[in-house]
Design a protein around this motif. Structure first.
Motif, PDB file in Angstrom:
ATOM      1  N   THR A   1       0.845  -1.193   0.000  1.00 47.88           N
ATOM      2  CA  THR A   1       0.000   0.000   0.000  1.00 47.88           C
ATOM      3  C   THR A   1       0.882   1.244   0.000  1.00 47.88           C
ATOM      4  O   THR A   1       2.106   1.165   0.143  1.00 47.88           O
ATOM      5  CB  THR A   1      -0.918   0.011   1.238  1.00 47.88           C
ATOM      6  N   ALA A   2       0.258   2.395  -0.180  1.00 49.94           N
ATOM      7  CA  ALA A   2       0.995   3.657  -0.281  1.00 49.94           C
ATOM      8  C   ALA A   2       1.929   3.839   0.909  1.00 49.94           C
ATOM      9  O   ALA A   2       1.547   3.603   2.057  1.00 49.94           O
ATOM     10  CB  ALA A   2       0.013   4.822  -0.349  1.00 49.94           C
ATOM     11  N   GLY A   3       3.143   4.256   0.614  1.00 43.08           N
ATOM     12  CA  GLY A   3       4.160   4.439   1.633  1.00 43.08           C
ATOM     13  C   GLY A   3       5.143   3.294   1.721  1.00 43.08           C
ATOM     14  O   GLY A   3       6.210   3.431   2.326  1.00 43.08           O
ATOM     15  N   SER A   4       4.796   2.160   1.116  1.00 47.97           N
ATOM     16  CA  SER A   4       5.711   1.024   1.110  1.00 47.97           C
ATOM     17  C   SER A   4       6.820   1.233   0.076  1.00 47.97           C
ATOM     18  O   SER A   4       6.698   2.063  -0.825  1.00 47.97           O
ATOM     19  CB  SER A   4       4.959  -0.268   0.786  1.00 47.97           C
ATOM     20  N   THR A   5       7.895   0.464   0.245  1.00 48.75           N
ATOM     21  CA  THR A   5       9.033   0.604  -0.664  1.00 48.75           C
ATOM     22  C   THR A   5       9.543  -0.750  -1.122  1.00 48.75           C
ATOM     23  O   THR A   5       9.419  -1.755  -0.415  1.00 48.75           O
ATOM     24  CB  THR A   5      10.194   1.344   0.026  1.00 48.75           C
ATOM     25  N   ILE A   6      10.114  -0.752  -2.310  1.00 51.60           N
ATOM     26  CA  ILE A   6      10.841  -1.900  -2.844  1.00 51.60           C
ATOM     27  C   ILE A   6      12.262  -1.431  -3.142  1.00 51.60           C
ATOM     28  O   ILE A   6      12.451  -0.401  -3.789  1.00 51.60           O
ATOM     29  CB  ILE A   6      10.184  -2.434  -4.129  1.00 51.60           C
TER      30      ILE A   6
END
Length: 235
Positions: free
Chosen positions: A117-122
């Motif tokens: 979801t928004a705010g997550s990172t890869i």
């Protein structure tokens, strides 16, 4: 952008049991972040994890089982980050280098991106060996549009004619993939970035010397002063 509602969620780290992956887990643990570790070996030493999954990223069925287990055991929409550290050196068979360093990174990134979801990172770990990606950008765009079976067939047919060693090819592909996925995720609030280290003091450094030669490694070290430490890349 408003703060993420998964800021305290777990971070999934592949290649978590050694080298840079282990250093990443140590930093996460020191900051109180929950960790989900993935590695072909046992769980990272001296680190408490929410869950550990032994997975051979060179085995497509093993990766498929990993995804099923993760989805069963965790609410993946709560995951804060995916950090793809796992990789194999160019001394391994070319097909394995391509499978683990390119296809498994892409597959894992796509799977998690569908849940994040928004705010997550890869974050994907590339390499200084991939810094020539611009010279083959059209090749990577074409290959990364193929599904896994088509990409394997392409690599089997043309891997020896790309005029670059399999490891460097794989890391160039990871850099391009990271940019392509960042574009795909535009507007979702999910970021995708790549970190490309030079030589790092890990158990794999001797294999990189074997792969690309002492002269190239020593040239880089003459400019950087020394090999990086895993914790410096983890930071």
């Amino acid at each position: 952008m408003s703060p993420s509602n998964n800021a305290d969620g777990p971070t999934i780290v592949t290649g978590a049991s050694s080298g840079i992956g282990h250093a990443v887990c140590l930093r996460l643990a020191a900051s109180g972040r929950p960790i989900i570790s993935v590695d072909v070996e046992q769980k990272p030493k001296e680190i408490d994890v929410e869950g550990h999954y032994e997975c051979d990223l060179n085995d497509e069925s093993d990766v498929a089982k990993l995804f099923l287990d993760l989805a069963k055991d965790f609410d993946l929409s709560s995951v804060a980050s995916l950090i793809n550290v796992a990789g194999v050196p160019g001394t391994q068979p070319a097909s394995k280098v391509f499978e683990v360093n390119v296809l498994a990174v892409r597959r894992t990134s796509r799977f998690l991106a569908s849940h994040l979801t928004a705010g997550s990172t890869i974050v994907n770990v590339g390499s200084i060996s991939g810094n020539g990606w611009q010279q083959r950008i059209d090749t990577y765009r074409s290959v990364l549009q193929l599904d896994d079976d088509e990409a394997r067939a392409w690599w089997s047919d043309r891997g020896k004619s790309v005029e670059i060693d399999p490891y460097s090819f794989s890391k160039e592909a990871v850099i391009v993939w990271s940019m392509l996925q960042a574009g795909e995720l535009q507007g979702t609030g999910i970021r995708c970035n790549v970190v490309s280290p030079g030589p790092v003091e890990t158990p794999l450094l001797p294999t990189f010397r074997e792969q690309i030669g002492d002269e190239r490694i020593d040239w880089v070290l003459s400019h950087s002063g020394r090999a990086a430490k895993p914790d410096e890349i983890a930071q």
